[in-house]
Design an enzyme around this catalytic site. Structure first.
Site, PDB file in Angstrom:
ATOM      1  N   ASN A  71     -88.346  23.957  10.465  1.00  0.00           N
ATOM      2  CA  ASN A  71     -88.058  22.326  10.521  1.00  0.00           C
ATOM      3  C   ASN A  71     -87.381  21.823  11.628  1.00  0.00           C
ATOM      4  O   ASN A  71     -86.576  20.607  11.406  1.00  0.00           O
ATOM      5  CB  ASN A  71     -87.297  22.051   9.168  1.00  0.00           C
ATOM      6  CG  ASN A  71     -85.958  22.845   8.833  1.00  0.00           C
ATOM      7  OD1 ASN A  71     -85.700  23.626  10.097  1.00  0.00           O
ATOM      8  ND2 ASN A  71     -85.503  22.795   7.862  1.00  0.00           N
ATOM      9  N   HIS A  89     -84.616  23.483  12.801  1.00  0.00           N
ATOM     10  CA  HIS A  89     -83.162  23.654  12.830  1.00  0.00           C
ATOM     11  C   HIS A  89     -82.837  24.861  13.782  1.00  0.00           C
ATOM     12  O   HIS A  89     -83.504  25.313  14.190  1.00  0.00           O
ATOM     13  CB  HIS A  89     -82.582  24.273  11.344  1.00  0.00           C
ATOM     14  CG  HIS A  89     -83.163  25.506  10.830  1.00  0.00           C
ATOM     15  ND1 HIS A  89     -83.508  26.019   9.571  1.00  0.00           N
ATOM     16  CD2 HIS A  89     -83.419  26.790  11.775  1.00  0.00           C
ATOM     17  CE1 HIS A  89     -83.727  27.146   9.433  1.00  0.00           C
ATOM     18  NE2 HIS A  89     -83.814  27.535  10.801  1.00  0.00           N
ATOM     19  N   ASP A 117     -74.481  32.710  12.930  1.00  0.00           N
ATOM     20  CA  ASP A 117     -74.503  32.292  11.537  1.00  0.00           C
ATOM     21  C   ASP A 117     -74.471  33.634  10.403  1.00  0.00           C
ATOM     22  O   ASP A 117     -74.748  34.840  10.964  1.00  0.00           O
ATOM     23  CB  ASP A 117     -75.645  31.406  11.045  1.00  0.00           C
ATOM     24  CG  ASP A 117     -76.832  31.656  11.420  1.00  0.00           C
ATOM     25  OD1 ASP A 117     -77.091  32.975  11.898  1.00  0.00           O
ATOM     26  OD2 ASP A 117     -77.706  30.838  11.564  1.00  0.00           O
ATOM     27  N   GLU A 173     -79.467  22.119   9.563  1.00  0.00           N
ATOM     28  CA  GLU A 173     -80.621  21.664   8.993  1.00  0.00           C
ATOM     29  C   GLU A 173     -80.786  20.166   9.498  1.00  0.00           C
ATOM     30  O   GLU A 173     -79.889  19.437   9.727  1.00  0.00           O
ATOM     31  CB  GLU A 173     -80.471  21.661   7.602  1.00  0.00           C
ATOM     32  CG  GLU A 173     -80.349  23.285   7.126  1.00  0.00           C
ATOM     33  CD  GLU A 173     -81.800  24.034   6.988  1.00  0.00           C
ATOM     34  OE1 GLU A 173     -82.684  23.729   8.021  1.00  0.00           O
ATOM     35  OE2 GLU A 173     -81.893  24.983   6.180  1.00  0.00           O
TER      36      GLU A 173
HETATM   37  C1  F6R Z   1     -80.652  32.989  12.821  1.00  0.00           C
HETATM   38  C2  F6R Z   1     -80.645  31.320  12.942  1.00  0.00           C
HETATM   39  C3  F6R Z   1     -82.039  30.670  12.585  1.00  0.00           C
HETATM   40  C4  F6R Z   1     -83.269  31.116  12.978  1.00  0.00           C
HETATM   41  C5  F6R Z   1     -84.403  30.401  12.767  1.00  0.00           C
HETATM   42  C6  F6R Z   1     -86.035  31.028  12.935  1.00  0.00           C
HETATM   43  O1  F6R Z   1     -79.463  33.261  13.309  1.00  0.00           O
HETATM   44  O2  F6R Z   1     -79.672  30.742  13.259  1.00  0.00           O
HETATM   45  O3  F6R Z   1     -81.966  29.542  13.280  1.00  0.00           O
HETATM   46  O4  F6R Z   1     -83.077  31.090  14.487  1.00  0.00           O
HETATM   47  O5  F6R Z   1     -84.369  30.308  11.045  1.00  0.00           O
HETATM   48  O6  F6R Z   1     -85.928  32.300  12.367  1.00  0.00           O
HETATM   49  P1  F6R Z   1     -87.174  33.253  12.467  1.00  0.00           P
HETATM   50  O7  F6R Z   1     -86.800  33.744  13.743  1.00  0.00           O
HETATM   51  O8  F6R Z   1     -87.066  34.318  11.544  1.00  0.00           O
HETATM   52  O9  F6R Z   1     -88.443  32.414  12.438  1.00  0.00           O
END
Ligand code: F6R
Length: 235
Positions: free
Chosen positions: A136, A138, A67, A143
């Protein structure tokens, strides 16, 4: 699902890097799916170490990131382009032209989503997709929702995700409200998936991922249906 509970974050990082390295040794021209955020930082540091000691080689590797924030150019310090360059790409021998991240500043975001999805297909699909886990539930920026989003698309970030990501920005107002993200369908097409997660704020999401029902309200739960998923987690 192959579930591994690591005794520490260090052990988790090593195990995740070994899995990715194993994929690269088995298939030097692997297509790897990468993630950003805090979770993969230690794994990337381990991959850099394995590269420096000559165990792995990125010359033939192709990568697709999950992303990118809408509105952030690749030189913005909080963009995922910048993150990947800083934390991995500039430190290994990967060819810049083999690294792919959706553009957050494309004039036509919808066209950019289609282009990205097609580029993944043209590269033969992802061999191994690395994922972090949102608080959450995701994955990518898919989401909680009433349906599982299929392909790469422009997604609205939830308040919970914006709040979680505020730590990287000067104020919540600066956190982009939208991102381009691979869809759940795109992620599920990867031949192998490796999800890593740790920390108190991920505990509930990890528990639901491992033992909860499959529901778009908990996007990561769909991984229960993927034939080759490994989850490595730690407290
Ligand atoms: C990042 C992504 C997100 C993160 C998730 C966890 O490319 O796609 O899904 O993997 O938000 O983020 P952290 O590792 O910062 O807790």
């Amino acid at each position: 699902m192959n579930v591994i509970k690591a005794k520490s974050v260090e052990e988790l990082n090593k195990k995740a890097a070994v899995m990715i390295a194993g994929q690269m040794l088995e298939k030097p021209d692997s297509v790897l799916g990468f993630a950003t955020g805090s979770s993969p930082l230690g794994t990337y540091a381990e991959l850099i170490r394995l590269y420096q000691e000559g165990t792995i080689d990125f010359r033939q590797v192709t990568t697709f990131n999950l992303d990118e924030y809408v509105g952030l150019g690749q030189d913005h310090p909080q963009s995922y382009h910048y993150f990947m360059k800083e934390n991995l790409f500039s430190k290994v021998n990967i060819k810049a032209e083999n690294t792919h991240i959706p553009s957050g500043v494309a004039a036509d975001a919808q066209a950019e989503c289609r282009r990205y999805e097609e580029a993944i297909g043209a590269a033969g699909g992802v061999d191994l997709q690395l994922l972090g886990l949102g608080r959450n539930g995701h994955i990518g920026f898919n989401e909680p929702d009433s349906i599982f989003g299929k392909e790469t698309s422009v997604v609205k970030l939830t308040e919970s995700t914006i709040e979680a990501n505020t730590r990287f920005f000067e104020s919540p107002r600066e956190v982009p409200k939208e991102a381009i993200s691979m869809g759940i369908g795109t992620i599920m097409k990867a031949r192998k998936i490796l999800l890593i997660a740790y920390g108190a704020d991920k505990k509930e999401a990890i528990e639901k991922l491992l033992n909860g029902e499959v529901s778009p309200q908990m996007p990561a739960s769909i991984l229960q249906l993927h034939p080759q998923t490994t989850i490595i987690y730690a407290d």
